[in-house]
Every structure is written in C-alpha cells, then in structure tokens.
Design an enzyme around this catalytic site. Structure first.
Site, PDB file in Angstrom:
ATOM      1  N   GLU A 157       0.826  -1.208   0.000  1.00  9.17           N
ATOM      2  CA  GLU A 157       0.000   0.000   0.000  1.00  9.17           C
ATOM      3  C   GLU A 157       0.865   1.266   0.000  1.00  9.17           C
ATOM      4  O   GLU A 157       0.648   2.209   0.768  1.00  9.17           O
ATOM      5  CB  GLU A 157      -0.963  -0.011   1.191  1.00  9.17           C
ATOM      6  CG  GLU A 157      -2.035  -1.079   1.066  1.00  9.17           C
ATOM      7  CD  GLU A 157      -3.146  -0.954   2.101  1.00  9.17           C
ATOM      8  OE1 GLU A 157      -4.310  -1.093   1.725  1.00  9.17           O
ATOM      9  OE2 GLU A 157      -2.821  -0.719   3.277  1.00  9.17           O
ATOM     10  N   GLU A 233      -6.580  -7.737  -0.755  1.00 10.64           N
ATOM     11  CA  GLU A 233      -6.983  -7.582   0.648  1.00 10.64           C
ATOM     12  C   GLU A 233      -8.474  -7.313   0.658  1.00 10.64           C
ATOM     13  O   GLU A 233      -8.913  -6.167   0.590  1.00 10.64           O
ATOM     14  CB  GLU A 233      -6.239  -6.441   1.349  1.00 10.64           C
ATOM     15  CG  GLU A 233      -4.839  -6.773   1.785  1.00 10.64           C
ATOM     16  CD  GLU A 233      -4.253  -5.746   2.745  1.00 10.64           C
ATOM     17  OE1 GLU A 233      -5.049  -5.062   3.440  1.00 10.64           O
ATOM     18  OE2 GLU A 233      -3.023  -5.617   2.796  1.00 10.64           O
TER      19      GLU A 233
END
Length: 609
Positions: A157, A233
């Site tokens: 991320e 995710e």
C-alpha cells in the site's frame, strides 16, 4: 508448473486460473496449529494461502535472522504445499498488518540516519540483506521449482504513503536479484491516485477494499486496462484498538460483496481468513494526532475465530465460493453447530484431535505474590546514563524499561518530560506510585511529593506505530526529564526481561510462599498453578484486574487492559500441558481479585451495535 499473468486471467500452465486465497500470518499463530488453519482454509473452498513476512520478528537485533520455531516460514509454506494449495508471499519490507513498527526492525532507525520506505542508501542496503536472507526459503519454493509460491508482493500500500518510482524500481530489482521469478504484484486502495502512486507498470496492480466491490474493481480496471482483476486484501472485518469497541461486519454483507467480486471474474485474497493473536509485545499502534495502541486479539471477525473455529462468515463465504469453484465436503465437526475441530482422520493424519470430553471453565487462584520491585534483580541489567536513553539506544525493541534517578526534593516539585512519553510511564518515589503519564492523553507532567530517595519511571512501549509518518520513531522518555525546570541527570536504566520472561524470575516466584487475601497492589507479580486432564485452546479472563501482562508456562500471552474491548486472552492449546500448568500475571496497578479463570469461550467485548 508455471504461473503467469495473462491478458484477462491468471494462467496456471497456460490455463485460466482464479486465485481464491485467505490470509494467515504464521507469526500470529502457534506453529503446532498451522496445519489445522491451512486445512480449514481448503475446506472453505480456498486454493491459496497468503502471508506477510514480519522482518522485525525474524531480525530482532542486528546480525540476527531467525527462521526457527514459530518463525519457520519454510515449514509454513511446505504445509501449504502438503495441502495441495498455492501461496502468496508479501515480504514487505513494510507490511503494516497492525504489527509493531509495520514489520520494520526498530534498530534500523536507531541512529536517525536511515530513511523510512524511501530511496535512501542505508534503508535499501538493509532491505537487500533481508531479502538475501529470505532467498533460501522463497526461491526453491516457487511454483516453477515445484513449490507453492505463485505471487510475491513488492512493498505494501505504498500509494497511501508516498510516490517514489525509483524506490519501487530498486525494490523490484532486489526481489529479482535474489532469484524470484514468479509474477510480482502491488496493492493499494482504489481511491484517488493511490493505485498509480504505489505501483509500476511492471508490477501487477491489485486492490484492497471490503465493500462496494463493483466500483472498486471499475477503478482498478481504469488504472490497469489488462490483466486479471484481483482484490488482494478483501477486508472481511477489522482490528480492535484498546478503549474502542470490538469490530464486526455482518456475514451476509461481506458474503454479498464477495459474490459481486467473484461474479465479475475477480480473484481474491480474504483478509483475514484467520487473524490469530498479537502475542507478547507485537501489537502495533496508530497515531493520527492521538495515539491508539492495538489490542492483543487479532480475531478480525474472520471466517475462523481466534481459536481456529469456523464462524458464520466461514459458512457464508463457503456458500458463495461454491457458486464459482468446487469445494470439498465438510467433516461433521465443521458443519454449522459442530465443534469446529478436525479429527485426526479428517486432517489426513496431521495429528489434530477433537476434544474428547467437553471442557469446563476453570478458576485459578493466584496465591503467590511478589512485588515487581522485589523481582527486579532477576529481570534487569542496569546501566548508567547522563540522560534518559531511548528504548532503541538500549537495544530494547518493546516491553518495559525502568528509569531510576536519586533526587533530593524537600519541598517536592513538578516532573516534566521534555517532548513526549512513549508510551506510558508509572511514576514512583521510593517505591510508592505517585502518578501515570499517558501518551494518549498527551501527559508530560506530574507533581512529586517531598522526597529524598529514588525516583523511578516504569515506561511501557504499548506498540510501535505501524502506519503513517511516525513509523520508525524511538520509544522512551523523549526530550529528557526535568524537575521544576532543572534537568535530571545521572540515571540508571534497564529493560525488563519479560518476553520471554527471565527464568530466574519464574524460579523466584515458584519459591514464594502462598498467601491469603483477595486483592493485589501493583506493580506486582501474582502466580498460581492449575491442573488439566485434556489440552485445548482456552481463554484467560482476568476480571477485576486493571492492566498488565500474562504468561502461561512461560509463554507470553500479551497485554490485558480493563478498558477493553477484549476481556479475555487467547491461550493456544499447544502452550498448555496435561497435569500441572503455571499462570503468571504482572498487574501494573491494582486488582480486586486474585482469581483468574480459564474459559472455554472468548469474550472480545462489546460491539458498536
């Protein structure tokens, strides 16, 4: 076999393949339970297991890289292969994961010269060494070498943190240089410019989200016109922080979003399939103006609960997956209403056993009590300093550090910490507690009574920040300590040997004579023994206790705190033994009871609803 990225699909030996993955962090699960959790993922219909690699767990100090016991990543990957499943590995170097310091070793930043998650020589050199240490584990376990690993993620991320393509290119090359040949991925939230900022054209972009699947996939496709769509995710729950509620999401809503994702042809990694526990002092923290330490439980409201039992979400997800892929039959114990445990037969002889007789809750009397002060000689190695050093300068990754100074204050005074307390300090004079300084409350000052003697601050690291700009910051009494504006000099300081707890402390506790009474005045240790006929996962309830740490048979279960939300600590079955067991509690403040309970069911606290 070969795994590749095609124009529209992942390709397994040239054939379209959908990744149905679930996250299990090996470092949050007792290694004797890995096989059980992996098998249950397969029974839900998954074909892949995903895990982060926690760099700081493997490298607790410079020059050390541990791949033994609960850190045996190779064994974990081999167990995945034994189930006929694939693996996705996310070595970071930064992982977030609500894990202390986001997985980055504290010692890397101790001298303040090394950059954090950027194209800086000191940081990149350390990452290169780390990846080289992982190479013997990962490289031979790639799918094209007969192993289970099909994808490797580069960074994590990154688009939410920065935009540095040179840094990402350097990381990508390092991964290739150690011999990794499988496809590489990146992950970011499909919002704003995160997908573009956090990736490279050579990295396959994947998304992170837990709702609005159709819109998130549309944004992902906009950022990446070709290749398979993947949510790597898929947030099916959330983590808990101390003082907040226990987070849950409706199984039906999560299942509906999963259905939309799969109907669109997407691949998925369910985060988490099984959350596990932040044992010891491994929890992370957030600080967006207010410091918030993360709780010990990482149950995550996942398809498997903290003890590895299927939840309503397990069965709801399995029903969705069955619409798109074959799912194996469930053993009777795994059906709704069953025990959730696999018999040895159901697990193909991996040694997993169902509970033979129903367990009952068990009360444990903590009848041996010794003050922390009395046991300090067994837990400390003191050193002298002109100013209070940080945890990092002392080589203390986490836990507690005791700071002592001799003072002469006939009229008392006001003690002030210069910049910040990281993260909580119990202030005592001559062994009497006079106050607590909490980072959450931005506390920096406390009034001292008249005293000529020893000033002590017992400082607790409550979790290193795992997300945002405060990653890598030092712990301790930052900015020095003064009394009425005069700096306090000549300190004696020591970390406390608590994880693992020093054998000498356990030995001293075992020799303490039992006493009566029903209360505890902390900081103090309390210990008791209990007998078990059968061994299975249990939950420790410390009703009436305020804040501290607990151990069973020397294994650090982690922190407890009466502010909740969680009211129990998970005890993995393999930590327990038939016959005599030992429970030790360090209560920092006071307890209205000296009785703990081993429960069959968890209590993770109140929910928002």
């Amino acid at each position: 076999m070969r795994f590749a990225i095609g124009d529209t699909d992942f390709l397994l030996d040239g054939e379209p393949h959908r990744v149905l993955s679930g996250a299990i962090h090996y470092f949050r699960v007792h290694p004797d339970l890995w096989a059980d959790r992996i098998r249950k993922a397969k029974l839900m219909g998954l074909n892949t297991i995903e895990t982060y690699v926690a760099w700081n767990a493997h490298a607790p100090s410079p020059g050390v890289f541990d791949l033994s016991g609960g850190l045996d990543l190779g064994r974990f990957l081999d167990l995945i292969a034994d189930e006929g499943m694939h693996a996705i590995v996310r070595p970071g170097p930064y992982i977030c994961a609500e894990w202390t310091n986001g997985g980055l070793p504290y010692w890397l930043f101790a001298d303040g010269s090394v950059g954090v998650r950027r194209n800086e020589p000191g940081f990149l050199a350390a990452v290169q060494t780390y990846l080289q240490q992982l190479a013997p584990v990962l490289v031979p376990r790639q799918i094209d070498q007969g192993g289970p690993v099909v994808l490797v993620q580069v960074e994590n991320e990154y688009g939410a943190y920065g935009s540095d393509p040179e840094y990402l290119r350097a990381l990508e090359q390092m991964h290739r240089d150690i011999g990794l040949t499988v496809p590489f991925t990146s992950v970011d939230q499909p919002m704003g410019t995160m997908l573009e900022d956090g990736s490279l054209p050579s990295l396959h972009k994947t998304g992170s989200f837990g709702s609005r699947s159709a819109a998130r996939l549309e944004r992902l496709r906009q950022a990446q016109p070709t290749g398979p769509l993947m949510c790597s995710e898929f947030w099916d729950g959330w983590f808990d922080s101390w003082g907040e509620h226990h987070h849950t999401t409706p199984a039906s809503a999560s299942a509906e979003d999963l259905d939309v994702l799969l109907a669109a042809g997407g691949s998925v990694n369910i985060y988490m399939f099984h959350g596990g526990t932040n044992f010891g002092f491994t929890n992370g923290a957030n600080d967006k103006g207010v410091y918030r330490p993360i709780a010990t439980s990482y149950d995550y409201d996942a398809p498997l609960d903290e003890a590895g039992r299927p939840t309503e979400k397990f069965h709801a997800f399995r029903a969705v997956i069955a619409r798109y892929a074959p799912v194996p039959p469930l053993p009777a114990t795994m059906e709704p209403g069953g025990s959730g445990r696999l018999t040895s037969g159901a697990s193909d002889g991996v040694g997993l056993e169902a509970r033979i007789t129903p367990a009952t809750d068990l009360a444990v009397r903590l009848d041996r009590v010794a003050s922390l002060r009395s046991l300090l000689p067994t837990l400390t190695t003191w050193s002298a300093h002109d100013e209070p050093p940080t945890f990092d300068a002392l080589g203390a990754a986490s836990g507690f550090v005791a700071y002592r100074a001799e003072v002469d204050l006939p009229a008392g005074g006001v003690l002030t910490v210069g910049t910040e307390v990281r993260d909580r300090a119990i202030v005592s004079v001559d062994g009497v507690v006079v106050g607590v300084l909490e980072r959450e409350h931005h506390d920096r000052a406390v009034t001292l009574p008249p005293v000529t003697g020893t000033l002590e601050l017992l400082v607790e690291d409550q979790g290193r920040v795992d997300y945002g700009v405060r990653i890598g910051e030092p712990k301790g009494l930052i900015g020095g300590v003064s009394i009425d504006g005069v700096p306090v000099a000549r300190w004696t300081v020591s970390p406390l040997a608590l994880d693992p707890i020093a054998p000498a402390a356990l030995s001293a506790l075992s020799e303490v004579a039992p006493t009566g009474g029903n209360v505890l005045a902390g900081p103090t240790f309390a210990a008791g023994s209990f007998e078990l006929d059968t061994v299975d996962d249990r939950y420790l309830s410390l009703d009436g206790f305020r804040k501290g740490v607990a151990w069973v048979n020397g294994f650090c279960l982690g922190r407890y705190w009466s502010r909740g939300p969680q009211q129990t600590l998970a005890i993995p079955g393999p930590v327990l033994r038939r016959g005599r067991n030992e429970l030790v509690v360090l209560e920092l403040h006071a307890a209205a009871s000296r009785t703990a309970c081993l429960l069959v069911e968890p209590d993770l606290g109140h929910t928002e609803a």
